[in-house]
Write a protein that holds these residues in place. Sequence first.
Motif, short mmCIF file in Angstrom:
data_model
loop_
_atom_site.label_atom_id
_atom_site.label_comp_id
_atom_site.label_asym_id
_atom_site.label_seq_id
_atom_site.Cartn_x
_atom_site.Cartn_y
_atom_site.Cartn_z
N SER A 55 0.77 -1.31 -0.02
CA SER A 55 0.02 0.06 0.05
C SER A 55 0.81 1.39 0.18
N GLU A 56 2.18 1.01 0.30
CA GLU A 56 3.17 2.29 0.11
C GLU A 56 3.12 3.01 -1.19
N ILE A 57 2.79 2.08 -2.17
CA ILE A 57 2.82 2.49 -3.51
C ILE A 57 1.37 2.52 -4.23
N VAL A 58 0.54 1.82 -3.71
CA VAL A 58 -0.83 1.98 -4.32
C VAL A 58 -1.62 2.97 -4.12
N THR A 59 -1.93 3.52 -5.36
CA THR A 59 -2.74 4.88 -5.15
C THR A 59 -4.23 4.50 -5.58
N ASP A 60 -4.70 3.63 -5.99
CA ASP A 60 -6.03 3.18 -6.41
C ASP A 60 -6.28 1.55 -6.91
N ILE A 61 -7.29 1.16 -6.65
CA ILE A 61 -7.70 -0.53 -6.68
C ILE A 61 -9.20 0.06 -7.55
N GLU A 62 -8.89 -0.31 -8.83
CA GLU A 62 -10.12 -0.15 -10.00
C GLU A 62 -10.58 -1.55 -10.24
N VAL A 63 -11.56 -2.13 -9.55
CA VAL A 63 -12.54 -3.28 -9.63
C VAL A 63 -13.21 -3.15 -10.79
N HIS A 64 -13.05 -3.96 -11.75
CA HIS A 64 -13.89 -4.07 -13.12
C HIS A 64 -14.99 -5.16 -13.00
N LYS A 65 -14.36 -6.30 -12.58
CA LYS A 65 -15.68 -7.55 -12.49
C LYS A 65 -15.22 -8.54 -11.49
N ARG A 66 -16.30 -8.87 -10.73
CA ARG A 66 -16.14 -9.98 -9.62
C ARG A 66 -17.17 -11.13 -10.05
N PHE A 67 -16.41 -12.21 -10.23
CA PHE A 67 -17.13 -13.59 -10.58
C PHE A 67 -17.26 -14.61 -9.42
N VAL A 68 -18.53 -15.00 -9.00
CA VAL A 68 -18.50 -15.91 -7.86
C VAL A 68 -18.97 -17.34 -8.23
N SER A 69 -18.32 -18.28 -7.69
CA SER A 69 -18.77 -19.67 -7.77
C SER A 69 -18.46 -20.31 -6.43
N GLY A 70 -19.76 -20.58 -5.97
CA GLY A 70 -19.56 -21.10 -4.58
C GLY A 70 -18.72 -20.22 -3.69
N ASP A 71 -17.81 -20.83 -2.99
CA ASP A 71 -17.05 -20.24 -1.91
C ASP A 71 -15.74 -19.65 -2.61
N ASP A 72 -15.73 -19.58 -3.92
CA ASP A 72 -14.59 -18.68 -4.66
C ASP A 72 -15.09 -17.54 -5.33
N VAL A 73 -14.23 -16.40 -5.17
CA VAL A 73 -14.41 -15.30 -5.76
C VAL A 73 -13.45 -14.64 -6.58
N LEU A 74 -13.57 -14.39 -7.78
CA LEU A 74 -12.48 -13.89 -8.79
C LEU A 74 -12.64 -12.38 -9.10
N THR A 75 -11.71 -11.65 -8.53
CA THR A 75 -12.00 -10.31 -8.69
C THR A 75 -10.88 -9.90 -9.81
N TRP A 76 -11.31 -9.00 -10.88
CA TRP A 76 -10.45 -8.46 -11.84
C TRP A 76 -10.40 -7.22 -11.88
N PHE A 77 -9.00 -6.61 -11.54
CA PHE A 77 -9.17 -5.19 -11.50
C PHE A 77 -7.89 -4.57 -11.80
N ASN A 78 -7.58 -3.21 -11.98
CA ASN A 78 -6.43 -2.55 -12.21
C ASN A 78 -5.68 -2.22 -10.91
N LEU A 79 -4.55 -2.45 -10.90
CA LEU A 79 -3.80 -2.03 -9.55
C LEU A 79 -3.17 -0.73 -10.20
N HIS A 80 -3.30 0.31 -9.46
CA HIS A 80 -2.99 1.70 -9.80
C HIS A 80 -1.67 1.81 -8.64
N THR A 81 -0.49 2.38 -9.17
CA THR A 81 0.54 2.56 -8.38
C THR A 81 1.23 3.92 -8.41
N SER A 82 2.10 4.36 -7.68
CA SER A 82 2.88 5.41 -7.89
C SER A 82 4.07 5.31 -8.78
#
Length: 117
Positions: A55-82
């Motif tokens: 988090s020292e370099i993370v400036t934003d977490i831009e979540v685009h999509k979340r896929f859920v199947s039972g107990d599993d969750v896949l989150t697709w996102f852009n990791l913005h850093t400095s």
Amino acid sequence: MPTAAEQAAERYFAGWAAKDFAAVRAVLADDVTFNGPLAQLQGAEACVEGLRKMSEIVTDIEVHKRFVSGDDVLTWFNLHTSVADPIPTANWSTVRDGRIVAIRVTFDPRPLFAARE
């Protein structure tokens, strides 16, 4: 209505984005595992410390999509850093009893390595 697994993933990402590490810790199982291109960690405290450092370099977490199947969750996102352009990232979390027990992350770490040079 979101499932318990999806709610756990949402709380994890919201806490991380807000740098609220107590909120992140609350959603992690004590024996959570983390596997990604920059670290392999065991236990909630190690995972929280890893996110705190990242988090020292993370400036934003831009979540685009979340896929859920039972107990599993896949989150697709852009990791913005400095230090690099946004990095497309996949986070696969497994949730049991409302807590995340495993996190697997994949992204191309080369932009972060290049920033260190």
